[in-house]
Design a protein around this motif. Structure first.
Motif, PDB file in Angstrom:
ATOM      1  N   ILE A   1       5.303   5.706  10.065  1.00 20.52           N
ATOM      2  CA  ILE A   1       3.880   5.923  10.320  1.00 20.52           C
ATOM      3  C   ILE A   1       3.753   7.143  11.235  1.00 20.52           C
ATOM      4  O   ILE A   1       4.256   7.136  12.358  1.00 20.52           O
ATOM      5  N   ASP A   2       3.128   8.179  10.702  1.00 23.25           N
ATOM      6  CA  ASP A   2       3.001   9.466  11.395  1.00 23.25           C
ATOM      7  C   ASP A   2       1.774   9.438  12.303  1.00 23.25           C
ATOM      8  O   ASP A   2       0.841   8.669  12.073  1.00 23.25           O
ATOM      9  N   ASP A   3       1.782  10.282  13.320  1.00 24.06           N
ATOM     10  CA  ASP A   3       0.623  10.457  14.213  1.00 24.06           C
ATOM     11  C   ASP A   3       0.154   9.115  14.785  1.00 24.06           C
ATOM     12  O   ASP A   3      -1.049   8.877  14.929  1.00 24.06           O
ATOM     13  N   PHE A   4       1.097   8.256  15.118  1.00 22.41           N
ATOM     14  CA  PHE A   4       0.735   6.912  15.554  1.00 22.41           C
ATOM     15  C   PHE A   4      -0.108   6.950  16.825  1.00 22.41           C
ATOM     16  O   PHE A   4       0.210   7.659  17.773  1.00 22.41           O
ATOM     17  N   GLY A   5      -1.168   6.163  16.810  1.00 26.80           N
ATOM     18  CA  GLY A   5      -2.036   6.059  17.978  1.00 26.80           C
ATOM     19  C   GLY A   5      -3.328   6.833  17.825  1.00 26.80           C
ATOM     20  O   GLY A   5      -4.270   6.625  18.582  1.00 26.80           O
ATOM     21  N   THR A   6      -3.401   7.708  16.836  1.00 26.71           N
ATOM     22  CA  THR A   6      -4.605   8.530  16.683  1.00 26.71           C
ATOM     23  C   THR A   6      -5.613   7.907  15.724  1.00 26.71           C
ATOM     24  O   THR A   6      -6.785   8.242  15.746  1.00 26.71           O
ATOM     25  N   GLY A   7      -5.141   7.029  14.851  1.00 23.20           N
ATOM     26  CA  GLY A   7      -6.049   6.454  13.863  1.00 23.20           C
ATOM     27  C   GLY A   7      -6.874   5.344  14.468  1.00 23.20           C
ATOM     28  O   GLY A   7      -6.614   4.895  15.591  1.00 23.20           O
ATOM     29  N   ALA A   8      -7.851   4.885  13.733  1.00 23.75           N
ATOM     30  CA  ALA A   8      -8.702   3.824  14.241  1.00 23.75           C
ATOM     31  C   ALA A   8      -8.023   2.465  14.102  1.00 23.75           C
ATOM     32  O   ALA A   8      -8.426   1.498  14.722  1.00 23.75           O
ATOM     33  N   ALA A   9      -6.973   2.402  13.286  1.00 30.43           N
ATOM     34  CA  ALA A   9      -6.443   1.097  12.913  1.00 30.43           C
ATOM     35  C   ALA A   9      -4.952   0.945  13.228  1.00 30.43           C
ATOM     36  O   ALA A   9      -4.223   0.286  12.511  1.00 30.43           O
ATOM     37  N   SER A  10      -4.501   1.540  14.347  1.00 36.19           N
ATOM     38  CA  SER A  10      -3.071   1.539  14.664  1.00 36.19           C
ATOM     39  C   SER A  10      -2.416   0.170  14.565  1.00 36.19           C
ATOM     40  O   SER A  10      -1.391   0.005  13.922  1.00 36.19           O
ATOM     41  N   LEU A  11      -3.044  -0.819  15.223  1.00 34.80           N
ATOM     42  CA  LEU A  11      -2.389  -2.123  15.298  1.00 34.80           C
ATOM     43  C   LEU A  11      -2.406  -2.816  13.940  1.00 34.80           C
ATOM     44  O   LEU A  11      -1.428  -3.444  13.538  1.00 34.80           O
ATOM     45  N   ASP A  12      -3.501  -2.668  13.231  1.00 36.07           N
ATOM     46  CA  ASP A  12      -3.594  -3.254  11.897  1.00 36.07           C
ATOM     47  C   ASP A  12      -2.541  -2.627  10.984  1.00 36.07           C
ATOM     48  O   ASP A  12      -1.891  -3.311  10.190  1.00 36.07           O
ATOM     49  N   TYR A  13      -2.362  -1.323  11.146  1.00 39.64           N
ATOM     50  CA  TYR A  13      -1.345  -0.609  10.363  1.00 39.64           C
ATOM     51  C   TYR A  13       0.041  -1.161  10.623  1.00 39.64           C
ATOM     52  O   TYR A  13       0.806  -1.448   9.725  1.00 39.64           O
ATOM     53  N   LEU A  14       0.330  -1.295  11.907  1.00 35.48           N
ATOM     54  CA  LEU A  14       1.655  -1.731  12.299  1.00 35.48           C
ATOM     55  C   LEU A  14       1.939  -3.128  11.744  1.00 35.48           C
ATOM     56  O   LEU A  14       3.045  -3.450  11.342  1.00 35.48           O
ATOM     57  N   ARG A  15       0.895  -3.935  11.711  1.00 34.05           N
ATOM     58  CA  ARG A  15       1.043  -5.302  11.237  1.00 34.05           C
ATOM     59  C   ARG A  15       1.202  -5.350   9.716  1.00 34.05           C
ATOM     60  O   ARG A  15       1.966  -6.135   9.178  1.00 34.05           O
ATOM     61  N   ARG A  16       0.457  -4.496   9.009  1.00 34.92           N
ATOM     62  CA  ARG A  16       0.385  -4.650   7.557  1.00 34.92           C
ATOM     63  C   ARG A  16       1.274  -3.718   6.756  1.00 34.92           C
ATOM     64  O   ARG A  16       1.623  -4.017   5.621  1.00 34.92           O
ATOM     65  N   LEU A  17       1.601  -2.551   7.302  1.00 37.18           N
ATOM     66  CA  LEU A  17       2.409  -1.625   6.507  1.00 37.18           C
ATOM     67  C   LEU A  17       3.887  -1.931   6.646  1.00 37.18           C
ATOM     68  O   LEU A  17       4.361  -2.252   7.723  1.00 37.18           O
ATOM     69  N   PRO A  18       4.613  -1.818   5.547  1.00 32.89           N
ATOM     70  CA  PRO A  18       6.054  -2.047   5.620  1.00 32.89           C
ATOM     71  C   PRO A  18       6.747  -0.812   6.195  1.00 32.89           C
ATOM     72  O   PRO A  18       7.453  -0.103   5.488  1.00 32.89           O
ATOM     73  N   ALA A  19       6.542  -0.531   7.482  1.00 36.82           N
ATOM     74  CA  ALA A  19       7.092   0.691   8.079  1.00 36.82           C
ATOM     75  C   ALA A  19       8.395   0.414   8.802  1.00 36.82           C
ATOM     76  O   ALA A  19       8.594  -0.652   9.373  1.00 36.82           O
ATOM     77  N   ASP A  20       9.303   1.382   8.756  1.00 36.28           N
ATOM     78  CA  ASP A  20      10.590   1.274   9.441  1.00 36.28           C
ATOM     79  C   ASP A  20      10.563   1.968  10.792  1.00 36.28           C
ATOM     80  O   ASP A  20      11.341   1.675  11.676  1.00 36.28           O
ATOM     81  N   ARG A  21       9.652   2.939  10.895  1.00 34.40           N
ATOM     82  CA  ARG A  21       9.675   3.787  12.070  1.00 34.40           C
ATOM     83  C   ARG A  21       8.245   4.202  12.396  1.00 34.40           C
ATOM     84  O   ARG A  21       7.416   4.311  11.510  1.00 34.40           O
ATOM     85  N   ILE A  22       7.992   4.423  13.682  1.00 28.49           N
ATOM     86  CA  ILE A  22       6.704   5.009  13.994  1.00 28.49           C
ATOM     87  C   ILE A  22       6.917   6.298  14.773  1.00 28.49           C
ATOM     88  O   ILE A  22       7.883   6.447  15.525  1.00 28.49           O
TER      89      ILE A  22
END
Ligand code: C2E
Ligand code: MG
Ligand code: MG
Ligand code: MG
Length: 288
Positions: free
Chosen positions: A178-199
């Motif tokens: 997940i790129d540019d983490f912290g700038t979007g409106a939905a950071s926490l929702d992203y972290l919870r829902r996206l199958p990401a390996d790295r931020i």
């Protein structure tokens, strides 16, 4: 910090205002940029925080316009998205970068991770997985070395194929950051829902290390949260020793920024890898 090679400075002459005003002309020109050989990929190293050794690289696109000079992706990616050109340009970047990574792997015996940015438009594309699979087969790059960088500005709700595509990329064996983490409106929702390996912690927070205690708190909290969720963390925009020291003290896994190296042409990046190889073999030859 060990500074990795000589810096190539990048000067962009086209301002966002110019692009706004000449959008149509730029779009027309962009249509031919790939065919005319005006696109380039540059590479920026990502280093392990402890050892400062190169562990990966991010592919970054450049457009060398014959009259206007080098145009920033921040300016022309939106134009490429509006015209739909991003789909073919994005595939070109992926193919070029995977081929380059494979070449370096063979020449230097290195397994560096390759980060490639994906635009929202590509992530909604039904053919994305076929394209990625084909690029991997054609270039021979191990999918385990390929990491797709997805920015947080993409709304999960408004992007119909997003989750399917991301899961599909995992099934192909690729990784997701997940790129540019912290700038979007939905950071926490992203972290919870996206199958990401790295931020990737956005550079706007990293820049304020030593300046703004609130941003420092956000950086620390992000690292801790990511680790609890078993995600690795890269900090972007690491420019000075103070950033490095803070990120090291707080356990950030990897770093990327001008402190180590600016985005480099394939030739400069290759020289960097050759130099690294010389140092490692000299060290190995030393009596214990
Ligand atoms: P990004 O993916 O967040 O890439 C990091 C940006 O930070 C790059 O800007 C890089 O040159 C810059 N950077 C790296 N270290 C430092 C530092 O220490 N200080 C500062 N101030 N900046 C640093 P660049 O290359 O201009 O790219 C801008 C954005 O354009 C990228 O942000 C990415 O979102 C997009 N982009 C670039 N290449 C591609 C591509 O192939 N496809 C797509 N879809 N987007 C791309
Ligand atoms: Mg990126
Ligand atoms: Mg970023
Ligand atoms: Mg970005």
């Amino acid at each position: 910090a060990k500074h990795l090679g000589r810096n190539n400075f990048q000067i962009y002459e086209v301002s966002p205002e110019y692009a706004q005003e000449h959008g149509m002309a730029l779009k027309t020109r962009l249509r031919h940029a790939e065919g005319n050989g005006e696109l380039r990929v540059v590479y920026q190293p990502q280093v392990n925080t402890e050892t400062e050794d190169i562990v990966g690289m991010e592919a970054l696109l450049r457009w060398e316009h014959p009259e206007l000079g080098t145009i920033s992706p921040a300016v022309f990616i939106p134009l490429a998205e509006e015209t739909g050109l991003i789909v073919s340009i994005g595939e070109w970047v992926m193919r070029t970068a995977c081929r380059q990574a494979r070449e370096w792997e063979e020449r230097y015996g290195l397994r560096l991770r390759l980060g490639v940015n994906l635009s929202a438009v590509q992530l909604m594309e039904p053919h994305l997985l076929d394209t990625v699979a084909k690029v991997l087969t054609d270039t021979g790059l191990d999918p385990d070395l390929l990491e797709m960088e997805v920015t947080e500005s993409i709304s999960i709700k408004e992007a119909p194929n997003l989750l399917e595509n991301l899961h599909g990329l995992h099934e192909l064996g690729c990784h997701i950051a997940i790129d540019d983490f912290g700038t979007g409106a939905a950071s926490l929702d992203y972290l919870r829902r996206l199958p990401a390996d790295r931020i990737k912690i956005d550079q706007s927070f990293v820049r304020n290390i030593g300046v703004d205690p609130d941003d420092e708190a956000i950086v620390r909290a992000t690292i801790e949260m990511a680790h609890r969720l078993k995600r690795a963390v890269v900090a972007e925009g690491v420019e000075i020793e103070q950033h490095l020291e803070f990120l090291r003290a707080h356990g950030c896994d990897e770093l990327q920024g001008y402190l180590f190296c600016r985005p480099a042409t394939p030739v400069s990046f290759g020289n960097l890898l050759a130099e690294r190889q010389r140092l490692l073999s000299a060290r190995a030859a030393e009596p214990a």
